[in-house]
Motif scaffolding. Structure first.
Motif, PDB file in Angstrom:
ATOM      1  N   ILE A 240       0.847  -1.248  -0.151  1.00  0.00           N
ATOM      2  CA  ILE A 240       0.028  -0.014   0.065  1.00  0.00           C
ATOM      3  C   ILE A 240       0.992   1.058   0.080  1.00  0.00           C
ATOM      4  O   ILE A 240       1.721   1.260   0.779  1.00  0.00           O
ATOM      5  N   HIS A 241       0.590   2.128  -0.961  1.00  0.00           N
ATOM      6  CA  HIS A 241       1.569   3.422  -0.916  1.00  0.00           C
ATOM      7  C   HIS A 241       0.501   4.704  -1.307  1.00  0.00           C
ATOM      8  O   HIS A 241       0.019   4.662  -2.426  1.00  0.00           O
ATOM      9  N   ASN A 242       0.506   5.288  -0.314  1.00  0.00           N
ATOM     10  CA  ASN A 242      -0.006   6.744  -0.463  1.00  0.00           C
ATOM     11  C   ASN A 242       0.808   7.580  -1.307  1.00  0.00           C
ATOM     12  O   ASN A 242       2.126   7.365  -1.296  1.00  0.00           O
ATOM     13  N   PHE A 243       0.349   8.608  -1.914  1.00  0.00           N
ATOM     14  CA  PHE A 243       1.178   9.759  -2.401  1.00  0.00           C
ATOM     15  C   PHE A 243       0.692  10.989  -2.323  1.00  0.00           C
ATOM     16  O   PHE A 243      -0.571  11.266  -1.880  1.00  0.00           O
ATOM     17  N   TYR A 244       1.399  11.791  -2.552  1.00  0.00           N
ATOM     18  CA  TYR A 244       1.360  13.445  -2.377  1.00  0.00           C
ATOM     19  C   TYR A 244       1.875  14.069  -3.688  1.00  0.00           C
ATOM     20  O   TYR A 244       2.651  13.806  -4.098  1.00  0.00           O
TER      21      TYR A 244
END
Length: 349
Positions: A240-244
């Motif tokens: 799982i990888h959040n990004f901004y």
């Protein structure tokens, strides 16, 4: 080759001369930007010892000013941010800039999804693309990420209702091999997590890329740690990888490391957290206003932008990847965000 390999000292040494050159590039091509720099006392030939010393612009300026470093006849695409009518940023790209931003997004994401196009589950609806000439932030986000997958399947039908049969069919064809999932954070929780838990879907081979903030999940007592924990426990999803990122600095993506311990900067970018009263860079562990730095924007002066987000740097060269490890804490209150812009306007007057 991964874009998450430079330690902080090497990053600073590489970025500083490139950003100085980029500042002069935009000064020469954007009269409005040149006027802003002059009014702030940043004249040609000034020496800079640190990236943090370079002149930044409040991101809000792009909502009220045309800032571009290309001629009208070179404009290939105009991207707009989400916002109320009239209160949107307009970002001008020429053909080269549009190509480069997609290429660098691809290079950034390959750190976690590899270089092959994977079967892709999209936590959205196909109805989003009914009007292809109008690129909303949501539509542009989904469309931009679709390039990294194949056999695209939408979790929602055209009425924006969850479609368990479509997801079941997708998993029947692709669930036993790596597959890509993309969605905005709130929609991913509300539609994919709830659906997968209810129907006992196995997402263990999935790689989830998500973005969009946590504001709408606060009422549900779901933060990043809980999001990751429950997806893993109830669906088997671990990668799982959040990004901004933001439309005003298109092509630059700050990506969550594999352990969920924070966001990291690709080697052509960095973040600086500033005190909202003095604008000085704050120490590690101190929250403040986030400035984003990138060598990507050449068609408009978006290389040094003060955002309207609060954030904190947790550590430097101490995490899963080198460089600054940081989190976004949420949006600044509207009045405070406007105050940042007003302070800048007074300085530039």
């Amino acid at each position: 080759m991964t874009l998450f390999a430079l330690d902080q000292a090497a990053r600073e040494a590489r970025l500083l001369p490139e950003l100085v050159e980029l500042t002069e590039h935009h000064r020469a091509r954007s009269p409005e930007y040149a006027r802003l720099l002059a009014s702030l006392g940043h004249l040609p030939g000034r020496r800079y010892d640190r990236v943090a010393d370079l002149p930044w612009l409040p991101v809000r300026l792009f909502k009220h000013h045309v800032l571009k470093s290309i001629g009208d006849d070179e404009v290939f695409k105009v991207l707009t941010s989400s916002g109320t009518t009239g209160d949107v940023s307009r970002i001008y790209l020429d053909k080269e800039a549009a190509g480069v931003q997609q290429k660098m997004l691809s290079a950034t994401l390959s750190a976690v999804i590899g270089t092959k196009r994977l079967p892709m589950l999209l936590v959205d609806t196909k109805a989003l693309f009914k009007n292809r000439t109008s690129f909303s932030a949501r539509g542009a986000g989904v469309l931009g990420l679709m390039n990294f997958g194949r056999d695209h399947t939408f979790v929602l039908d055209e009425q924006e209702r969850p479609d368990p049969d479509a997801v079941r069919d997708f998993l029947g064809r692709h669930g036993d091999q790596p597959f890509l999932i993309f969605g905005f954070t709130f929609m991913t929780w509300l539609y994919l997590y709830e659906l997968a838990r209810e129907h006992r879907f196995d997402l263990s081979n999935g790689i989830l890329i998500h973005s969009g903030g946590w504001k709408k999940l606060v009422d549900r007592a779901v933060d990043n740690a809980e999001f990751r924990r429950r997806f893993t426990a109830d669906t088997g999803l671990r990668r799982i990888h959040n990004f901004y990122g933001m439309v005003e600095q298109i092509g630059t993506t700050f990506l969550e490391g594999p352990d969920g311990g924070g966001l990291y900067c690709p080697e052509f970018a960095d973040v600086i957290v500033r005190d909202p009263h003095t604008w000085a860079e704050v120490p590690v562990g101190t929250p403040g206003v986030v400035q984003v730095v990138s060598t990507m924007p050449r068609s408009y002066p978006g290389h040094l932008l003060l955002t309207e987000d609060r954030g904190v740097v947790h550590g430097v060269d101490d995490g899963a990847w080198p460089g600054k490890r940081f989190s976004i804490l949420g949006r600044l209150p509207r009045a405070e965000a406007r105050g940042c812009s007003d302070t800048f306007a007074e300085a530039a007057a």
